[in-house]
Enzyme design. Structure first.
Site, PDB file in Angstrom:
ATOM      1  N   GLY A 175       2.505  -4.747   4.446  1.00 21.98           N
ATOM      2  CA  GLY A 175       2.857  -3.748   3.435  1.00 21.98           C
ATOM      3  C   GLY A 175       1.922  -2.552   3.436  1.00 21.98           C
ATOM      4  N   ARG A 176       1.200  -2.370   4.509  1.00 28.40           N
ATOM      5  CA  ARG A 176       0.243  -1.262   4.664  1.00 28.40           C
ATOM      6  C   ARG A 176      -0.874  -1.273   3.620  1.00 28.40           C
ATOM      7  NH1 ARG A 176       1.406   1.508   8.920  1.00 28.40           N
ATOM      8  NH2 ARG A 176       3.541   1.634   9.652  1.00 28.40           N
ATOM      9  N   LEU A 177      -1.104  -2.439   3.030  1.00 29.37           N
ATOM     10  CA  LEU A 177      -2.225  -2.546   2.098  1.00 29.37           C
ATOM     11  C   LEU A 177      -3.452  -3.017   2.901  1.00 29.37           C
ATOM     12  CD1 LEU A 177      -2.565  -1.991  -0.918  1.00 29.37           C
ATOM     13  CD2 LEU A 177      -2.289  -4.435  -1.325  1.00 29.37           C
ATOM     14  N   HIS A 178      -3.886  -2.101   3.759  1.00 29.60           N
ATOM     15  CA  HIS A 178      -4.900  -2.474   4.755  1.00 29.60           C
ATOM     16  C   HIS A 178      -6.293  -2.618   4.128  1.00 29.60           C
ATOM     17  CE1 HIS A 178      -1.647  -1.409   7.325  1.00 29.60           C
ATOM     18  NE2 HIS A 178      -1.749  -0.114   7.071  1.00 29.60           N
TER      19      HIS A 178
END
Ligand SMILES: Cc1cc2nc3c(=O)[nH]c(=O)nc-3n(C[C@H](O)[C@H](O)[C@H](O)COP(=O)(O)O)c2cc1C
Length: 197
Positions: A175-178
């Site tokens: 979810g691109r919550l890197h």
């Protein structure tokens, strides 16, 4: 391996590099993009191979008279990036750059395959060359010149060490919550911050 304020950046880097090297689908785990700045403020990027690293810095070898060599002579700072796609990991390093001692460059030169030595011996890296044939002619000429003896390390060939002022570790997450962790050098210690991705 969890990255925390107590982690040593070189330990994290070593672990990540070991894991990158263990991946059969990463052909050049030690390849890093290296950005330097020219006197007119222009930025130039290219890939070099990082041949050794320690808590002191990251070493690569090149031609001191190349475009990057001239840029580093003018502005001895660089930014480097490793990206290991199968692991979704990035490491960014920035800091001052210094030449390594000449004896270290010569030592490393002697370990290089003869074929690479010959190619580097004749290379006026970053200058214009008329043709592929000219390159091959020069190499064949050097081969004859040094037949039966060692190819000498040219004065203009050697290593640089990138002394990290900051090292950032990035891990891709769903979810691109890197995750991003940056270590910055202050005096002798490292400060640590987690950044928004
Ligand atoms: C995978 C890879 C590894 C490379 N390794 C080096 C290296 O270790 N040293 C080097 O001088 N150039 C290396 N090169 C070539 C550089 O990317 C670049 O073309 C060359 O150094 C000239 O750059 P400059 O004109 O900006 O100085 C490599 C290129 C690739 C794609």
């Amino acid at each position: 391996m969890e990255i925390t304020a107590h982690s040593k950046p070189i330990d994290v880097f070593n672990r990540w590099m070991d894991e990158a090297r263990a991946q059969s689908d990463i052909r050049e785990p030690v390849a890093m993009a290296l950005a330097t700045q020219s006197p007119d403020g222009g930025l130039h990027n290219r890939v070099v191979l990082c041949k050794s690293w320690s808590d002191q810095g990251f070493t690569f070898f090149t031609n001191y008279l190349s475009a990057k060599g001239r840029e580093l002579a003018h502005h001895p700072f660089a930014g480097a990036v490793f990206y290991w796609d199968p692991l979704l990991r990035q490491v960014r390093i920035s800091g001052r750059v210094e030449k390594v001692p000449e004896k270290d460059s010569q030592e490393y030169w002697r370990l290089r395959p003869r074929d690479s030595q010959l190619s580097q011996y004749i290379s006026r890296q970053s200058e214009e060359v008329s043709s592929r044939e000219e390159l091959e002619r020069l190499k064949a000429e050097a081969e004859r010149e040094f037949e039966g003896r060692e190819v000498p390390c040219p004065k203009h060939w050697g290593g640089y060490i990138l002394l990290p002022q900051s090292i950032e570790f990035w891990v891709g997450q769903p979810g691109r919550l890197h995750d991003r962790f940056v270590f910055e050098k202050s005096e002798k210690a490292w400060t640590f911050r987690r950044l928004y991705p």
